[in-house]
Design a protein around this motif. Structure first.
Motif, mmCIF file in Angstrom:
data_model
loop_
_atom_site.group_PDB
_atom_site.id
_atom_site.type_symbol
_atom_site.label_atom_id
_atom_site.label_comp_id
_atom_site.label_asym_id
_atom_site.label_seq_id
_atom_site.Cartn_x
_atom_site.Cartn_y
_atom_site.Cartn_z
ATOM 1 N N ASP A 39 28.025 68.600 17.083
ATOM 2 C CA ASP A 39 27.815 70.022 17.366
ATOM 3 C C ASP A 39 28.543 70.494 18.614
ATOM 4 N N LEU A 40 28.998 69.577 19.459
ATOM 5 C CA LEU A 40 29.706 69.956 20.677
ATOM 6 C C LEU A 40 31.206 69.675 20.597
ATOM 7 N N ARG A 41 31.570 68.657 19.840
ATOM 8 C CA ARG A 41 32.973 68.254 19.778
ATOM 9 C C ARG A 41 33.668 68.741 18.516
ATOM 10 N N GLY A 42 32.893 69.057 17.498
ATOM 11 C CA GLY A 42 33.485 69.389 16.216
ATOM 12 C C GLY A 42 33.694 68.140 15.387
ATOM 13 N N GLY A 43 33.856 68.296 14.088
ATOM 14 C CA GLY A 43 34.030 67.137 13.203
ATOM 15 C C GLY A 43 33.573 67.491 11.803
ATOM 16 N N VAL A 44 32.987 66.509 11.129
ATOM 17 C CA VAL A 44 32.570 66.738 9.743
ATOM 18 C C VAL A 44 31.184 66.157 9.498
ATOM 19 N N HIS A 45 30.395 66.914 8.733
ATOM 20 C CA HIS A 45 29.054 66.496 8.319
ATOM 21 C C HIS A 45 29.094 66.245 6.818
ATOM 22 N N LEU A 46 28.718 65.028 6.406
ATOM 23 C CA LEU A 46 28.788 64.649 4.999
ATOM 24 C C LEU A 46 27.430 64.202 4.490
ATOM 25 N N LEU A 234 34.038 75.936 17.871
ATOM 26 C CA LEU A 234 32.602 76.214 17.845
ATOM 27 C C LEU A 234 31.860 75.238 18.739
ATOM 28 N N GLY A 235 32.291 73.963 18.708
ATOM 29 C CA GLY A 235 31.663 72.963 19.561
ATOM 30 C C GLY A 235 31.884 73.263 21.032
ATOM 31 N N LEU A 239 29.086 74.056 23.873
ATOM 32 C CA LEU A 239 29.015 73.290 25.114
ATOM 33 C C LEU A 239 29.076 74.210 26.323
ATOM 34 N N ASN A 240 29.995 75.171 26.295
ATOM 35 C CA ASN A 240 30.130 76.093 27.422
ATOM 36 C C ASN A 240 28.859 76.910 27.638
ATOM 37 N N ARG A 241 28.249 77.366 26.533
ATOM 38 C CA ARG A 241 27.017 78.135 26.638
ATOM 39 C C ARG A 241 25.875 77.269 27.191
ATOM 40 N N SER A 242 25.837 76.019 26.766
ATOM 41 C CA SER A 242 24.794 75.106 27.250
ATOM 42 C C SER A 242 24.954 74.843 28.744
ATOM 43 N N VAL A 289 25.433 59.585 23.132
ATOM 44 C CA VAL A 289 26.113 60.744 22.552
ATOM 45 C C VAL A 289 25.353 62.012 22.905
ATOM 46 N N LEU A 290 26.028 62.932 23.562
ATOM 47 C CA LEU A 290 25.391 64.167 24.012
ATOM 48 C C LEU A 290 25.512 65.249 22.940
#
Length: 410
Positions: A39-46, A234-235, A239-242, A289-290
Motif C-alpha cells: 500500500d505504500l510502495r505499489g505493486g500487485v495484489h493477487l 498512490l503508494g 506514505l506522504n499523507r501518513s 515491512v511498513l
C-alpha cells in the motif's frame, strides 16, 4: 557533582543528535532502508483460486498448504522484497501481495503455473517425473544459446541413469505442464545425475523455467480470482499523507507536554525522539515491512508512550505536593508509577501478541509495530526518561517546583 551532571546531560543530547543525523540516510534509503508494503510502495495484489481436476477430486487443506509453500518459494526466487503469501482454506484460495513488482503479468505467469515436469519415451509414455529433481538453474549453453541445468537427487540419479541406458539412440521428451521443452536424442547413459535442457533463446526464459522446476509442481491447478495493481504514485501519496499526519501529531504532543508539564514535558519530548529512533532501527534491522496499518500501530504506540510519561509525571507531582524534595519526589513518583506502567504495557502487549498470532495480513503488521512500540516505550519511560530527569535535578536540586508544574517553593 553539578558540573558532572551538566557534562553528562550535554553529552547525552549530543549523542542523540548525532544518532538522529546518522540515521536519516540509512532508514529512508529507497532500496536498503525500512521496507515498504504494497500500500505504500505499489505493486500487485493477487488471489489465486484452486480448481478441481476433471475427476472432481476434492481439494484438501494439505493441498492448499503445499501450494502455499511452493508459491512462497517461487516468490522468493523472483527476488520480490518482503512478499506476503496467505492461505484462505475456506475458499480454497491463496492471497499474495507483491510490493514493488514492475511486471505483474510475468509474476502471475510464474506463480499460477502448475509446473509438472515429466520425461517421456518416443511413444509418449511418462517414464520419469520431476519429483526426484534436486535443483534447476538457467545458464549459458556450452555451444550457443541458453540452457536449464538439472541436478537429480541420489534416487533420481539412479532412475535417470537407468532410463537413459534403456533409451540410447532414442529421443527423450522433456515436458513442462504437457508442453514440450526439448526432445533430445540420448547418445550415452547419463549416470552422474546431471542433465541439460537446451533450446532457450534468452537467459530470462531459461531462468523462468528453472524457477518453476526448482520450486516443484503445484498439487492443484490455480486460476486468477483477483488481480489488482497498486500504482507506485498512490503508494507514495499514502506514505506522504501518513508522514504528514504523524508530524502534525508529534508537534501537537510536543507542545502539549511542554505547556502542561514544563521541564519534565521537555524531557518527555526528548525521550520520544530516542523512542522513535529505537523503533525505526528495530524495523530496519529485522526488515519489518511498513504498511499503513503498521504506521497506525506505530502512531498508537507513540500516544501510549506519552501516556506512560503522563502517569509517571502526575505521580511525581503528587509526591512534590506532599512536601518531598525534587529528588525524593522524583524517585518516589517513578517507583509508585512503575506497577501501573508495567500493567498497561503487559495488557496491551498481550493484545498485540493475540492479534499477531490469529490475525492475517495488515492486522499482523499493525500488531507487530504496536508490540515493538510498546517494548520501546517501556525502555524509554522507565530508564531513559528517569536518567535524564535525575541528571537535570542533579544540576539544581533546589530549583523552583514550578518547573515541574507544582506551585510550591522547595
Amino acid at each position: 557533582m553539578r558540573r558532572g551532571n551538566i557534562i553528562k546531560l550535554v553529552a547525552l543530547v549530543l549523542l542523540v543528535a548525532a544518532a538522529v543525523a546518522l540515521s536519516i540516510k540509512p532508514l529512508v534509503d529507497p532500496v536498503k532502508g525500512i521496507p515498504l508494503g504494497l500500500d505504500l510502495r505499489g505493486g500487485v495484489h493477487l488471489v489465486l483460486q484452486a480448481e478441481q481436476d476433471k475427476k472432481g477430486t476434492p481439494i484438501t487443506r494439505d493441498d492448499i498448504d503445499k501450494a502455499k509453500a511452493i508459491i512462497s518459494n517461487r516468490v522468493n526466487d523472483l527476488g520480490v522484497s518482503e512478499p506476503i503469501v496467505q492461505a484462505d482454506y475456506d475458499k480454497k484460495r491463496i492471497v499474495i501481495d507483491l510490493a514493488g513488482v514492475s511486471d505483474p503479468d510475468k509474476a502471475v505467469d510464474i506463480l499460477k503455473t502448475t509446473a509438472k515436469l515429466t520425461f517421456r519415451d518416443p511413444q509418449g509414455n511418462i517414464v520419469l517425473q520431476g519429483d526426484d529433481l534436486k535443483d534447476a538453474k538457467g545458464g549459458q549453453g556450452q555451444q550457443q544459446g541458453y540452457v536449464v541445468n538439472l541436478t537429480f537427487s541420489s534416487e533420481g540419479t539412479k532412475k535417470f541413469g537407468d532410463l537413459t541406458t534403456k533409451l540410447i539412440g532414442q529421443r527423450l521428451g522433456v515436458y513442462l505442464d504437457d508442453e514440450l521443452l526439448t526432445n533430445p536424442t540420448v547418445n550415452t547413459p547419463i549416470l552422474n545425475g546431471q542433465a541439460e535442457i537446451t533450446g532457450y533463446d534468452t537467459l530470462e526464459a531459461a531462468a523462468k523455467d528453472a524457477v518453476l522446476m526448482r520450486s516443484g509442481s503445484l498439487p492443484v491447478s490455480m486460476s486468477i480470482a483477483e488481480k489488482r495493481q497498486v500504482g507506485a504514485s498512490l503508494g507514495v501519496d499514502s506514505l506522504n499523507r501518513s508522514i504528514q499526519a504523524g508530524l502534525y501529531g508529534l508537534i501537537f504532543i510536543f507542545l502539549f507536554m511542554l505547556v502542561f508539564y514544563r521541564l519534565p514535558g521537555g524531557v518527555a519530548d526528548f525521550s520520544l525522539i530516542v523512542y522513535a529512533l529505537i523503533v525505526l532501527w528495530v524495523f530496519y534491522m529485522f526488515r519489518v515491512v511498513l504498511t499503513l496499518p503498521g504506521i497506525a500501530g506505530f502512531i498508537l504506540s507513540v500516544g501510549m508512550a506519552v501516556d506512560f510519561n503522563i502517569i509517571i509525571y502526575e505521580r511525581v507531582k503528587e509526591e512534590i505536593r506532599a512536601g518531598k524534595s525534587l529528588r525524593a519526589g522524583l524517585e518516589s513518583g517513578f517507583s509508585r508509577a512503575f506497577i501501573t506502567v508495567i500493567d498497561a504495557h503487559v495488557t496491551t502487549l498481550i493484545a498485540a501478541i493475540t492479534l499477531y498470532a490469529f490475525g492475517t495480513g495488515s492486522i499482523k503488521g499493525f500488531a507487530l509495530t504496536l508490540g515493538i512500540g510498546i517494548l520501546a516505550s517501556l525502555f524509554t519511560a522507565i530508564t531513559f526518561t528517569r536518567l535524564v530527569l535525575r541528571l537535570t535535578v542533579g544540576i539544581n536540586p533546589k530549583m523552583n517546583t514550578r518547573w515541574f508544574g507544582v506551585r510550591r517553593d522547595v
